[in-house]
Design an enzyme around this catalytic site. Structure first.
Site, mmCIF file in Angstrom:
data_model
loop_
_atom_site.group_PDB
_atom_site.id
_atom_site.type_symbol
_atom_site.label_atom_id
_atom_site.label_comp_id
_atom_site.label_asym_id
_atom_site.label_seq_id
_atom_site.Cartn_x
_atom_site.Cartn_y
_atom_site.Cartn_z
ATOM 1 N N SER A 157 5.254 -30.665 -52.063
ATOM 2 C CA SER A 157 6.312 -30.749 -51.055
ATOM 3 C C SER A 157 5.911 -30.159 -49.710
ATOM 4 O O SER A 157 6.734 -30.070 -48.817
ATOM 5 C CB SER A 157 7.565 -30.039 -51.561
ATOM 6 O OG SER A 157 7.278 -28.694 -51.727
ATOM 7 N N THR A 205 10.199 -27.006 -49.843
ATOM 8 C CA THR A 205 9.793 -26.474 -48.534
ATOM 9 C C THR A 205 9.447 -24.988 -48.596
ATOM 10 O O THR A 205 10.127 -24.235 -49.288
ATOM 11 C CB THR A 205 10.991 -26.622 -47.568
ATOM 12 O OG1 THR A 205 11.236 -28.005 -47.434
ATOM 13 C CG2 THR A 205 10.737 -26.007 -46.218
ATOM 14 N N THR A 226 6.996 -28.497 -44.371
ATOM 15 C CA THR A 226 7.399 -29.324 -45.508
ATOM 16 C C THR A 226 6.915 -30.758 -45.355
ATOM 17 O O THR A 226 6.666 -31.212 -44.226
ATOM 18 C CB THR A 226 8.943 -29.343 -45.613
ATOM 19 O OG1 THR A 226 9.338 -29.972 -46.815
ATOM 20 C CG2 THR A 226 9.590 -30.072 -44.444
ATOM 21 N N ARG A 238 12.550 -40.707 -41.353
ATOM 22 C CA ARG A 238 13.528 -39.614 -41.542
ATOM 23 C C ARG A 238 12.886 -38.260 -41.199
ATOM 24 O O ARG A 238 11.776 -37.959 -41.616
ATOM 25 C CB ARG A 238 14.006 -39.619 -42.998
ATOM 26 C CG ARG A 238 15.048 -38.552 -43.335
ATOM 27 C CD ARG A 238 14.425 -37.302 -43.912
ATOM 28 N NE ARG A 238 15.428 -36.352 -44.422
ATOM 29 C CZ ARG A 238 15.142 -35.122 -44.812
ATOM 30 N NH1 ARG A 238 13.912 -34.673 -44.772
ATOM 31 N NH2 ARG A 238 16.090 -34.321 -45.263
ATOM 32 N N THR A 293 16.002 -24.159 -47.155
ATOM 33 C CA THR A 293 15.334 -25.149 -47.988
ATOM 34 C C THR A 293 16.402 -26.003 -48.665
ATOM 35 O O THR A 293 17.555 -25.592 -48.774
ATOM 36 C CB THR A 293 14.417 -24.465 -49.029
ATOM 37 O OG1 THR A 293 13.819 -25.463 -49.860
ATOM 38 C CG2 THR A 293 15.171 -23.496 -49.915
ATOM 39 N N GLY A 294 15.997 -27.185 -49.101
ATOM 40 C CA GLY A 294 16.947 -28.073 -49.774
ATOM 41 C C GLY A 294 17.246 -29.301 -48.936
ATOM 42 O O GLY A 294 16.455 -29.681 -48.073
HETATM 43 C C1 SD4 Z 1 14.089 -31.455 -45.785
HETATM 44 N N1 SD4 Z 1 14.669 -29.154 -46.174
HETATM 45 O O1 SD4 Z 1 13.251 -32.220 -45.330
HETATM 46 C C2 SD4 Z 1 13.600 -30.112 -46.198
HETATM 47 C C3 SD4 Z 1 12.854 -30.274 -47.463
HETATM 48 C C4 SD4 Z 1 13.421 -29.708 -48.639
HETATM 49 O O2 SD4 Z 1 14.337 -30.346 -50.700
HETATM 50 O O3 SD4 Z 1 13.603 -28.507 -48.677
HETATM 51 N N2 SD4 Z 1 13.681 -30.620 -49.581
HETATM 52 O O4 SD4 Z 1 15.270 -31.732 -45.931
#
Ligand code: SD4
Length: 333
Positions: A86, A193, A211, A221, A244-245
């Site tokens: 990731s 991330t 990330t 995106r 994160t997320g």
């Molecule tokens: C995103 N926050 O691109 C980042 C990546 C991530 O679960 O943490 N994904 O949305």
């Protein structure tokens, strides 16, 4: 289920009790001393890949590096790790099979830099730092970011490893593009991330976030991670936060800026992270399907962490110990 009491006992043994979020300390015996100022420096980062990143950050600080050197070099470790799906090399690609990277960095002077939708460069965080230090801009995107990187001596590399390509082909076959909660836990080989915050011995604060974004995203995106105030925010007078997320939820609430503003208004880092998650719950439709985790630290070196779903963890390097800690969450396990 995470064993709070056991953790508190080991935290006491490690001498990091003074740093811990009140939510983690809640319910512990009053003999614990939570009033001492924690010794600096402290490094805090998201997920288990944060352990290796923290170690490198601390090494940089101990060898006389600046706090911004420390955050950059720390997150370069997962960026260069092909097994980390990731971040950087080996990152999970978009729907078209291309690895596209987002990163941002902030220093103790309020300077900021970022890159988004960047391809073929292993260390987007270092390009973000160059944007911060050597241009009048904050964010470069796509082909322009790549051109800037190549002009500044970065080498072009294929980031799609055979393993990532295999996972991408499987996703294409299954047509399953739905973002998944806690990739690290449920999909052993996948992580998330890295956001890393550091406070130096002289209480200067910097942060970095990098990330490959959401696996299987629509081409083009961009997530929260390169957006200053969303995936990362640092105010050297107050503190710092990173996220994160599912970036869309963080972008809709400008999450990291919000965490720092809550701290500015008197919240502890733990309270601030919790309030930012509650803001998502309050304001963002469909939040319950996704994961968000925040980490934060303030000028005193107190830390906080909180997530929407269970399963979020973070790495804390303090008092000579580098440990992985489970965050409390809005939804119970
Ligand atoms: C995103 N926050 O691109 C980042 C990546 C991530 O679960 O943490 N994904 O949305």
């Amino acid at each position: 289920m995470y064993n709070r009491r056991k953790f508190i006992e080991s935290a006491a043994a490690l001498g990091i009790i003074g740093l811990l979020p009140s939510a983690v300390l809640a319910g512990t015996k009053s003999t614990l001393n939570n009033s001492e100022s924690p010794p600096l420096p402290i490094i805090l980062s998201t997920w288990s890949h944060g352990i290796a990143a923290n170690a490198e950050s601390m090494r940089i600080l101990e060898n006389g590096g600046t706090v911004v050197d420390a955050v950059e070099k720390g997150v370069m470790i997962p960026e260069a790790d092909p097994n980390n799906r990731s971040v950087g090399l080996g990152g999970f690609p978009d729907r078209d099979g291309k690895v596209t990277l987002d990163a941002s960095i902030m220093d103790q002077h309020g300077n900021a830099g970022g890159v988004c939708f960047l391809e073929d460069i292993v260390h987007p965080i270092s390009v973000a730092r160059k944007v911060m230090e050597e241009t009048p801009h904050v964010l470069l995107a796509g082909d322009g970011a790549l051109q800037f990187a190549l002009e500044n001596g970065f080498k072009r590399e294929n980031l799609l490893t055979p393993e990532s390509e295999k996972a991408w082909l499987k996703m294409i076959m299954e047509k399953n593009y739905e973002p998944r909660i806690n990739w690290e836990e449920k999909h052993n080989e996948l992580h998330d991330t890295i956001g890393l915050l550091a406070i130096s011995q002289s209480a200067d604060i910097a942060g970095a976030c990098t990330t490959s974004g959401l696996g299987g995203k629509i081409r083009g995106r961009v997530g929260d991670s390169p957006i200053i105030g969303a995936g990362l925010f640092v105010d050297n007078e107050i503190g710092a936060a990173t996220a994160t997320g599912m970036g869309e939820l963080v972008m809709k609430t400008l999450g990291s800026f919000l965490v720092v503003e809550f701290m500015r208004n008197g919240a502890s880092p733990q309270e601030a992270c919790e309030k930012a998650i509650l803001r998502i719950v309050d304001k963002v439709n469909g939040y319950a399907k996704y994961q968000i985790g925040f980490i934060a630290l303030n000028k005193k070196g107190e830390i906080g962490a909180y997530s929407l779903q269970p399963g979020f963890n973070y790495a804390l390097y303090a008092n000579g110990k580098n440990v992985l800690i489970n965050a409390d969450s809005y939804f119970p396990k």
